[in-house]
Design a protein around this motif. Structure first.
Motif, PDB file in Angstrom:
ATOM      1  N   TYR A  13       1.002  -1.219  -0.095  1.00 43.63           N
ATOM      2  CA  TYR A  13      -0.147   0.046  -0.121  1.00 43.63           C
ATOM      3  C   TYR A  13       0.959   1.287   0.091  1.00 43.63           C
ATOM      4  N   LEU A  14       0.323   2.222  -0.694  1.00 44.02           N
ATOM      5  CA  LEU A  14       1.147   3.574  -0.524  1.00 44.02           C
ATOM      6  C   LEU A  14      -0.227   4.565  -0.421  1.00 44.02           C
ATOM      7  N   ILE A  15      -0.099   5.250   0.765  1.00 43.09           N
ATOM      8  CA  ILE A  15      -1.133   5.948   0.984  1.00 43.09           C
ATOM      9  C   ILE A  15      -0.499   7.313   1.416  1.00 43.09           C
ATOM     10  N   ILE A  16      -0.953   8.516   0.298  1.00 49.04           N
ATOM     11  CA  ILE A  16      -0.514   9.936   0.654  1.00 49.04           C
ATOM     12  C   ILE A  16      -1.936  10.702   0.716  1.00 49.04           C
ATOM     13  N   THR A  17      -2.269  11.314   1.676  1.00 50.82           N
ATOM     14  CA  THR A  17      -3.575  12.106   1.511  1.00 50.82           C
ATOM     15  C   THR A  17      -3.257  13.437   2.276  1.00 50.82           C
ATOM     16  N   ASN A  18      -3.995  14.259   1.827  1.00 47.78           N
ATOM     17  CA  ASN A  18      -4.041  15.847   2.411  1.00 47.78           C
ATOM     18  C   ASN A  18      -2.748  16.538   2.357  1.00 47.78           C
ATOM     19  N   CYS A  19      -2.198  16.339   1.272  1.00 53.05           N
ATOM     20  CA  CYS A  19      -0.682  16.745   1.219  1.00 53.05           C
ATOM     21  C   CYS A  19      -0.914  17.736   0.024  1.00 53.05           C
ATOM     22  N   HIS A  20      -0.984  18.932   0.280  1.00 55.61           N
ATOM     23  CA  HIS A  20      -1.416  20.018  -0.911  1.00 55.61           C
ATOM     24  C   HIS A  20      -0.132  20.873  -1.559  1.00 55.61           C
ATOM     25  N   GLN A  39      -5.711  10.583  -2.322  1.00 53.65           N
ATOM     26  CA  GLN A  39      -6.876  11.125  -2.017  1.00 53.65           C
ATOM     27  C   GLN A  39      -6.435  12.516  -1.488  1.00 53.65           C
ATOM     28  N   ASN A  40      -7.442  13.647  -1.858  1.00 56.46           N
ATOM     29  CA  ASN A  40      -7.234  15.044  -1.248  1.00 56.46           C
ATOM     30  C   ASN A  40      -5.949  15.910  -1.306  1.00 56.46           C
ATOM     31  N   ASN A  60       3.952  -3.726 -13.388  1.00 59.08           N
ATOM     32  CA  ASN A  60       3.123  -3.562 -11.890  1.00 59.08           C
ATOM     33  C   ASN A  60       2.120  -4.378 -11.855  1.00 59.08           C
ATOM     34  N   SER A  61       1.678  -4.283 -10.590  1.00 55.02           N
ATOM     35  CA  SER A  61       0.629  -5.214 -10.017  1.00 55.02           C
ATOM     36  C   SER A  61      -0.568  -4.265  -9.420  1.00 55.02           C
ATOM     37  N   LEU A  62      -0.605  -3.038  -9.980  1.00 55.48           N
ATOM     38  CA  LEU A  62      -1.580  -1.919  -9.423  1.00 55.48           C
ATOM     39  C   LEU A  62      -2.846  -2.287  -9.543  1.00 55.48           C
ATOM     40  N   ALA A  63      -3.635  -2.597  -8.427  1.00 54.53           N
ATOM     41  CA  ALA A  63      -5.162  -3.068  -8.519  1.00 54.53           C
ATOM     42  C   ALA A  63      -6.171  -2.031  -7.944  1.00 54.53           C
ATOM     43  N   THR A  64      -5.834  -1.001  -7.290  1.00 52.38           N
ATOM     44  CA  THR A  64      -6.604   0.011  -6.715  1.00 52.38           C
ATOM     45  C   THR A  64      -5.993   1.333  -6.779  1.00 52.38           C
ATOM     46  N   VAL A  65      -6.537   2.150  -7.668  1.00 59.12           N
ATOM     47  CA  VAL A  65      -6.352   3.770  -7.847  1.00 59.12           C
ATOM     48  C   VAL A  65      -7.383   4.551  -6.911  1.00 59.12           C
ATOM     49  N   GLN A  66      -7.006   5.155  -6.008  1.00 58.76           N
ATOM     50  CA  GLN A  66      -7.956   6.074  -5.220  1.00 58.76           C
ATOM     51  C   GLN A  66      -7.264   7.575  -5.531  1.00 58.76           C
ATOM     52  N   LEU A  67      -8.209   8.366  -6.430  1.00 56.02           N
ATOM     53  CA  LEU A  67      -7.825   9.676  -6.677  1.00 56.02           C
ATOM     54  C   LEU A  67      -8.813  10.567  -6.424  1.00 56.02           C
ATOM     55  N   SER A  68      -9.855  10.299  -5.421  1.00 55.85           N
ATOM     56  CA  SER A  68     -10.815  11.161  -5.020  1.00 55.85           C
ATOM     57  C   SER A  68     -10.446  12.480  -4.354  1.00 55.85           C
ATOM     58  N   MET A  69     -11.254  13.543  -4.483  1.00 52.67           N
ATOM     59  CA  MET A  69     -11.110  14.683  -3.668  1.00 52.67           C
ATOM     60  C   MET A  69      -9.855  15.289  -4.288  1.00 52.67           C
ATOM     61  N   ASN A  70      -9.703  15.552  -5.355  1.00 51.58           N
ATOM     62  CA  ASN A  70      -8.384  16.258  -5.958  1.00 51.58           C
ATOM     63  C   ASN A  70      -9.034  17.430  -7.137  1.00 51.58           C
ATOM     64  N   LYS A  71      -8.157  17.716  -7.987  1.00 50.98           N
ATOM     65  CA  LYS A  71      -8.640  18.699  -8.964  1.00 50.98           C
ATOM     66  C   LYS A  71      -8.714  18.250 -10.270  1.00 50.98           C
ATOM     67  N   LEU A  72      -8.979  16.975 -10.311  1.00 48.79           N
ATOM     68  CA  LEU A  72      -9.105  16.305 -11.739  1.00 48.79           C
ATOM     69  C   LEU A  72     -10.390  16.883 -12.776  1.00 48.79           C
ATOM     70  N   ILE A  88     -11.099   1.576  -9.130  1.00 52.02           N
ATOM     71  CA  ILE A  88     -10.815   3.130  -9.147  1.00 52.02           C
ATOM     72  C   ILE A  88     -11.758   4.118  -8.517  1.00 52.02           C
ATOM     73  N   ASN A  89     -11.366   4.916  -7.931  1.00 48.82           N
ATOM     74  CA  ASN A  89     -12.239   5.761  -7.409  1.00 48.82           C
ATOM     75  C   ASN A  89     -11.852   7.175  -7.583  1.00 48.82           C
ATOM     76  N   LEU A  90     -12.935   8.284  -8.208  1.00 48.76           N
ATOM     77  CA  LEU A  90     -12.487   9.594  -8.667  1.00 48.76           C
ATOM     78  C   LEU A  90     -13.523  10.473  -8.208  1.00 48.76           C
ATOM     79  N   ASN A  91     -14.199  10.077  -6.907  1.00 44.12           N
ATOM     80  CA  ASN A  91     -15.085  10.740  -6.176  1.00 44.12           C
ATOM     81  C   ASN A  91     -14.655  12.203  -5.985  1.00 44.12           C
TER      82      ASN A  91
END
Length: 131
Positions: A13-20, A39-40, A60-72, A88-91
Motif C-alpha cells: 500500500y502507498l497512502i499519501i493524503t491531504n498533502c497539498h 486522495q485530497n 506493475n501489479s496496481l489493483a486499486t487507484v484512489q484519486l478522490s477529492m483532487n482537482k481532476l 478506481i475511485n474518482l469521487n
C-alpha cells in the motif's frame, strides 16, 4: 518530490493524503504497489498523469487507484494501462464529461468504478469498455 523514496519491493500500500504541496513525482520504484491512495492532495490532471504514467512505465501489479477529492477535470488516460486494476475511485473531482473510451480497461477484473460528486453532465457513448 518523491524520488527519494527507497526501493521497497514488499510495499503493498502507498497512502499519501491531504498533502497539498505537490511539487513533482520523480521516478520512485513503485512496481510492487498494489493499492495507491492519493486522495485530497489537490492533484491536477497533469500531476495525476505524471504519477500514473510513472507507475505504468514498468511492469506493475496496481489493483486499486484512489484519486478522490483532487482537482481532476478528466479521467486520467493511464487508467487503462493497468492490467491488474480492480478498483478506481474518482469521487469529488470536477469531471464534467466522461469521454468515449476514457474507461476502456485492459483488465477484465474491474469490479468497482466510483464516480460520485463529479459535476458530471455527460457520459459519451463507448465510455465504459472492458476486455
Amino acid at each position: 518530490t518523491f524520488n527519494t523514496l527507497p526501493s521497497l519491493p514488499s510495499l503493498y500500500y502507498l497512502i499519501i493524503t491531504n498533502c497539498h504541496g505537490y511539487q513533482g513525482w520523480g521516478n520512485p520504484d513503485l512496481s510492487h504497489v498494489h493499492e495507491l491512495y492519493l486522495q485530497n492532495n489537490f492533484l491536477t490532471d497533469g500531476a495525476a498523469a505524471e504519477i500514473l504514467n510513472s507507475i505504468a512505465s514498468s511492469p506493475n501489479s496496481l489493483a486499486t487507484v484512489q484519486l478522490s477529492m483532487n482537482k481532476l477535470t478528466r479521467i486520467p488516460e493511464a487508467v487503462h494501462l493497468f492490467e491488474q486494476l480492480t478498483t478506481i475511485n474518482l469521487n469529488g473531482n470536477t469531471i464534467p464529461v466522461i469521454t468515449s473510451s476514457s474507461l476502456a480497461f485492459v483488465s477484465s477484473e474491474v469490479v468497482s468504478v466510483r464516480l460520485e460528486e463529479l459535476s458530471l453532465t455527460k457520459i459519451e457513448a463507448g465510455a465504459f469498455q472492458g476486455e
